[in-house]
Each structure stands twice: as structure tokens, then as C-alpha cells.
Design a protein around this motif. Structure first.
Motif: not given
Length: 284
Positions: A20, A22, A165, A169
Motif C-alpha cells: 500500500a 506508505a 497506517l 496498509q
């Protein structure tokens, strides 16, 4: 580590195919641990964080071959992982852990190679917590990492501030690096350390367990070497916090750390402490 061949790990159904969005944050291992400089409960100055960046989990098989320790058990998804900051205190052993990724080395891993050479020459095994995306782009480092009996572990795929997150994620970051290690180093990757934080949150422990990790590795000695305090300060801070069973947080890519490493090895042996990998510290 071997490059080709199927992974032995079971893949997490959600998150292993994608990584995801990040943030590339400063190395987690050194961000103000609960035991900064080895004193449990003592705080330290947090490391500056970097702006988020989008990453995609890799899918291309690697081609690196290297020797490796005997394979560990498969990673089996399950309940929340357990966080550990040290090994048994009744055994004279210590684990030196190093973070490896763009924050520690930039794009030129020359200091990483130098430190790996020192570790091999001195007979000091280390545990390398690698950022998956960066390691995938620097596969030539895998043989020298494993040549001297070191081990490689999971430090997320892109090195975000993991505590910032959502669950999906976090899962993708853990699984993304896990899958890189499974592809490039199928006998490695037994342990996970989060990035951007020194302490694993309940969410991180849950997602690490779901990805197959039973143990999340924190640390109890942090010399803050990423602040470039100089070799003398790094050695003094390690000495101040060191105890049997300690897990020390260090970084590739800092000249002071490279200069301090032989002195840290001497310090351990003078204190009657044997340097071992995290796996040996926790299981033997």
C-alpha cells in the motif's frame, strides 16, 4: 539465500500481492525505543519522518544464490505476534541488529559492504532487518550478508511510519517484505521489526501474526547511531546499556557506526558476551 525456486511460506490472502501507499520514514529500529541506550523505559529523540510515497509489491523472481543457515519453520498465519526486546538474561549472549534500506545507505551501499566485511573478519554474526523494496533493488548484497552466518529479517516493504497506517496498509507492508525475502532468501525472514516506531502497537502485532510472524523484535539498547554522534559516543552508549540477552539497534550507512563496530565487538568479548543472531539468542 537462493534466488529462484518457490517460496516455502504460505501467502497471506490479503496484502501479499500489493503493497500500500506508505511513507518512507526514518529507520524504525532507532526511533526512540522504550529502552533507548539500553535503559528500559527511557525516552529518546524521535527520528525525523519522511513524506509518504506509493510502492507496489514486487512480482519478478530474483536470481541470487547464496549460502544460508538451515531453514526455519514455515510462517503460518495465526493470532497476534509477541513482541520481545531482549533474549534470556541468564545467558552471556547479545544480538547486534542492523537496519538496511535507503535511509541507512542511500543508493550507494559502500558503507554497508564495509561493515559486512568487518563483521565477517571479526567473526561477529549480525541480524539484518532489511527494507524489502530496497533489498530487491540491491540483490548483490545478499551473498555478503549471508556469507558469515548472518541472518536477514523483515523491516517492512517501503519503510513507512507503520503506526500511522490503517490495517490494510500495515498488512501489505509486512507481507510485501515477507514475500521479497521468501523469493530471494527462502531460508530466512523468521522475524519482523516495524518501521517508524520503536514499539509494536496491538494492530502491528495482529497483522504480523496474520502474516505468519510469531515474534516481533524490538530492542533494549539504542545508541542513536543514526544521529551521527561519532564512534566514541556509539561505543559508550552501547557499553552503558549492554546486558546479557540484550538486542542492540544499529544502522548501516553511518561512518561512526562502521568505525565503532570493531570496538563494540571487543567490548562484547571483554565483557564475556558472545555475539549471536536474533534467532540463536531467542531459541538456543
Amino acid at each position: 539465500m537462493e534466488g529462484n525456486g518457490p517460496s516455502r511460506r504460505r501467502l497471506l490472502a490479503a496484502g501479499s500481492a500489493v503493497a500500500a501507499a506508505a511513507g518512507l520514514a526514518a529507520c524504525s529500529g532507532s526511533a526512540s525505543p522504550a529502552g533507548s541506550a539500553g535503559a528500559a523505559g527511557a525516552g529518546s529523540t524521535p527520528r525525523p519522518l519522511r513524506a509518504p510515497a506509493t510502492a507496489t509489491a514486487p512480482a519478478t523472481p530474483g536470481s541470487v544464490a547464496a549460502s544460508a543457515p538451515p531453514p526455519g519453520p514455515d510462517l503460518v498465519p495465526g493470532g497476534p505476534a509477541t513482541a520481545v526486546a531482549n533474549g534470556p538474561r541468564d545467558r552471556p549472549r547479545v544480538a547486534l541488529t542492523f537496519h538496511l534500506g535507503p535511509h541507512e545507505t542511500g543508493q550507494d551501499p559502500v558503507l554497508a559492504r564495509q561493515l559486512l566485511g568487518e563483521a565477517a573478519d571479526l567473526g561477529v554474526p549480525i541480524t539484518v532487518f532489511a527494507v524489502g523494496q530496497w533489498l530487491d533493488a540491491h540483490q548483490d548484497l545478499i551473498p555478503p550478508i549471508l556469507a558469515a552466518g548472518n541472518e536477514v529479517a523483515n523491516h517492512t516493504y517501503t519503510h513507512p511510519t507503520l503506526t500511522a497506517l490503517p490495517a490494510g496498509q500495515v498488512a501489505a507492508e509486512i507481507a510485501g517484505c515477507r514475500d521479497v525475502l521468501a523469493r530471494l532468501t527462502p531460508t530466512q525472514g523468521r522475524y519482523f521489526r516495524p518501521s517508524g516506531t520503536s514499539t509494536a502497537s496491538p494492530l502491528i502485532l495482529t497483522e504480523a501474526g496474520a502474516a505468519g510472524y510469531r515474534t516481533v523484535v524490538d530492542f533494549d539498547v539504542d545508541p542513536l547511531d543514526y544521529t551521527s554522534p561519532g564512534a566514541d559516543a556509539v561505543v559508550a552508549r552501547v557499553r552503558a546499556g549492554l546486558r546479557p540477552g540484550s538486542i542492540v539497534s544499529l544502522h548501516f550507512g553511518y561512518p561512526g557506526t562502521v568505525a565503532a563496530f570493531p570496538r563494540i565487538a571487543t567490548l562484547l568479548r571483554t565483557a564475556g558476551l558472545t555475539p549471536v543472531t536474533v534467532h540463536d539468542l531467542l531459541t538456543t
